[in-house]
Design an enzyme around this catalytic site. Structure first.
Site, PDB file in Angstrom:
ATOM      1  N   ASN A  74      37.473  38.089  46.391  1.00  0.00           N
ATOM      2  CA  ASN A  74      38.050  39.409  46.154  1.00  0.00           C
ATOM      3  C   ASN A  74      36.910  40.401  46.334  1.00  0.00           C
ATOM      4  OD1 ASN A  74      39.163  41.771  45.229  1.00  0.00           O
ATOM      5  ND2 ASN A  74      39.371  41.107  43.091  1.00  0.00           N
ATOM      6  N   TRP A  75      36.944  41.086  47.456  1.00  0.00           N
ATOM      7  CA  TRP A  75      35.825  41.987  47.776  1.00  0.00           C
ATOM      8  C   TRP A  75      35.843  43.274  46.964  1.00  0.00           C
ATOM      9  CZ3 TRP A  75      34.947  41.952  53.857  1.00  0.00           C
ATOM     10  CH2 TRP A  75      34.340  40.737  54.202  1.00  0.00           C
ATOM     11  N   LYS A  76      36.968  43.570  46.311  1.00  0.00           N
ATOM     12  CA  LYS A  76      37.100  44.810  45.541  1.00  0.00           C
ATOM     13  C   LYS A  76      36.783  46.021  46.450  1.00  0.00           C
ATOM     14  CE  LYS A  76      36.242  42.072  41.464  1.00  0.00           C
ATOM     15  NZ  LYS A  76      35.825  41.997  40.074  1.00  0.00           N
ATOM     16  N   HIS A  82      45.538  42.328  39.320  1.00  0.00           N
ATOM     17  CA  HIS A  82      44.125  42.189  38.944  1.00  0.00           C
ATOM     18  C   HIS A  82      43.835  43.030  37.699  1.00  0.00           C
ATOM     19  CE1 HIS A  82      39.787  42.280  38.984  1.00  0.00           C
ATOM     20  NE2 HIS A  82      39.875  41.146  39.662  1.00  0.00           N
ATOM     21  N   GLU A 117      41.462  44.862  36.952  1.00  0.00           N
ATOM     22  CA  GLU A 117      40.954  46.219  37.226  1.00  0.00           C
ATOM     23  C   GLU A 117      42.100  47.169  37.551  1.00  0.00           C
ATOM     24  OE1 GLU A 117      38.040  44.943  40.084  1.00  0.00           O
ATOM     25  OE2 GLU A 117      36.942  43.995  38.444  1.00  0.00           O
ATOM     26  N   GLU A 121      41.990  34.926  35.003  1.00  0.00           N
ATOM     27  CA  GLU A 121      40.743  35.691  34.992  1.00  0.00           C
ATOM     28  C   GLU A 121      40.539  36.316  33.614  1.00  0.00           C
ATOM     29  OE1 GLU A 121      39.374  36.710  39.177  1.00  0.00           O
ATOM     30  OE2 GLU A 121      40.650  38.355  38.567  1.00  0.00           O
ATOM     31  N   GLY A 159      32.673  40.198  36.244  1.00  0.00           N
ATOM     32  CA  GLY A 159      31.554  41.080  36.553  1.00  0.00           C
ATOM     33  C   GLY A 159      30.528  41.177  35.439  1.00  0.00           C
ATOM     34  N   SER A 211      33.015  35.642  37.172  1.00  0.00           N
ATOM     35  CA  SER A 211      31.615  35.221  37.324  1.00  0.00           C
ATOM     36  C   SER A 211      31.469  33.795  37.830  1.00  0.00           C
ATOM     37  CB  SER A 211      30.835  35.423  36.017  1.00  0.00           C
ATOM     38  OG  SER A 211      30.860  36.788  35.639  1.00  0.00           O
ATOM     39  N   GLY A 243      34.567  37.342  42.829  1.00  0.00           N
ATOM     40  CA  GLY A 243      34.217  38.725  43.123  1.00  0.00           C
ATOM     41  C   GLY A 243      32.831  38.803  43.740  1.00  0.00           C
ATOM     42  N   GLY A 244      31.847  39.099  42.915  1.00  0.00           N
ATOM     43  CA  GLY A 244      30.487  39.343  43.378  1.00  0.00           C
ATOM     44  C   GLY A 244      29.947  38.304  44.351  1.00  0.00           C
TER      45      GLY A 244
HETATM   46  P1  13P Z   1      33.289  38.436  39.526  1.00  0.00           P
HETATM   47  O1  13P Z   1      33.259  37.110  40.231  1.00  0.00           O
HETATM   48  O2  13P Z   1      32.417  39.461  40.135  1.00  0.00           O
HETATM   49  O3  13P Z   1      33.102  38.258  38.048  1.00  0.00           O
HETATM   50  O4  13P Z   1      34.774  39.005  39.707  1.00  0.00           O
HETATM   51  C1  13P Z   1      35.833  38.169  39.441  1.00  0.00           C
HETATM   52  C2  13P Z   1      37.071  38.826  39.884  1.00  0.00           C
HETATM   53  O5  13P Z   1      37.472  39.841  39.356  1.00  0.00           O
HETATM   54  C3  13P Z   1      37.800  38.246  41.011  1.00  0.00           C
HETATM   55  O6  13P Z   1      39.039  38.833  41.172  1.00  0.00           O
END
Ligand code: 13P
Length: 251
Positions: free
Chosen positions: A9-11, A95, A97, A167, A173, A213, A234-235
């Site tokens: 997930n590149w956000k 998600h 966020e 999640e 994050g 994470s 994510g990251g």
């Molecule tokens: P991180 O891997 O950066 O914690 O993000 C997880 C995430 O929100 C994937 O959708």
């Protein structure tokens, strides 16, 4: 049996040029790693370039959200039909966020999921507990409720195109990962809720990812758990070598 799915997930990261470069670098690194499905969910403007760059590879492309109407006066939104028209295969809905910063609720998440499924997209449905809920010992109730509300009105046939991503919001994050045991246990609670709604067979077949994470260091242990069928990353999905290491762990 159920598929393992490793999804990035590149956000709100990466331009179209960076997208093309990333996928061109990633494709040979993950070539032949077919024991899991590999998905990159990217910003809307990157979808076209991503689909082009991923053509002929084992990398699948997804979006990060979708609106529930087919068209209309919804400034800033994108419909499932628009996503399909540019070759999108998957879409994330719900998600944390989106829930946290953009006011999305289980009701809107459910509407978005249904619209995506009706259009033929595969849905990655995100849900999870916040820190206060984990500390209060109500994680199981929270994820059971989210599972039931978010899947309301989705039938057993459509469920085959749904992946659930557990999640924990406190792990996103933050560098704080759920322990493999916590991830396994809560993914198991979600699987049990699926069994109640759709029967044991559907529960055994559905892919349930862990997200929060996940990285090249902890992926193998998390993925070794019986109820964890992949990751939403994510990251670590923004770095070719790290993402490849996670795909490798899944293989
Ligand atoms: P991180 O891997 O950066 O914690 O993000 C997880 C995430 O929100 C994937 O959708």
């Amino acid at each position: 049996m159920r598929r393992t799915v490793i999804a990035g997930n590149w956000k709100m990261n990466m331009t179209p040029d960076a997208t093309r470069a990333f996928i061109t670098e990633l494709a040979p690194m993950v070539e032949g790693m077919n024991k899991c499905d590999i998905v990159l969910c990217v910003p809307y403007v990157d979808i076209g370039p991503a689909v082009d760059a991923a053509r002929g590879t084992n990398i699948h492309i997804g979006a990060e959200n979708v609106h529930f109407a087919k068209s209309g006066a919804y400034t800033g939104e994108i419909s499932a039909q628009m996503l399909c028209a540019v070759g999108t295969e998957y879409v994330i809905v719900g998600h944390s966020e989106r829930r946290q910063y953009f006011g999305e609720t289980d009701t809107t998440v459910n509407l978005r999921a249904k619209a995506a499924l009706d259009a033929g997209l595969k849905v990655i449905l995100c849900l999870g507990d916040v820190k206060e809920e984990r500390l209060a010992g109500i994680t199981d109730e929270v994820v059971r409720m989210q599972t039931k509300l978010d899947l309301a009105g989705i039938d057993a046939e459509q469920l085959k195109s749904v992946i659930i991503a557990y999640e924990p919001v406190w792990a996103i994050g933050t560098g704080l990962t759920a322990t493999p045991e916590q991830a396994d246990e809560t993914c198991g609670v979600i699987r049990h809720a699926i069994a109640e709604l759709y029967g044991e067979e559907a529960a055994e077949e559905i892919t349930i990812q862990y997200g929060g994470s996940m990285n090249d260091q902890n992926a193998e242990e998390l993925l070794s758990k019986v109820n964890v069928d992949g990751g939403l990353i994510g990251g670590a999905s923004l770095k070719c070598d790290k993402f490849t290491a996670i795909v490798t762990a899944a293989n």
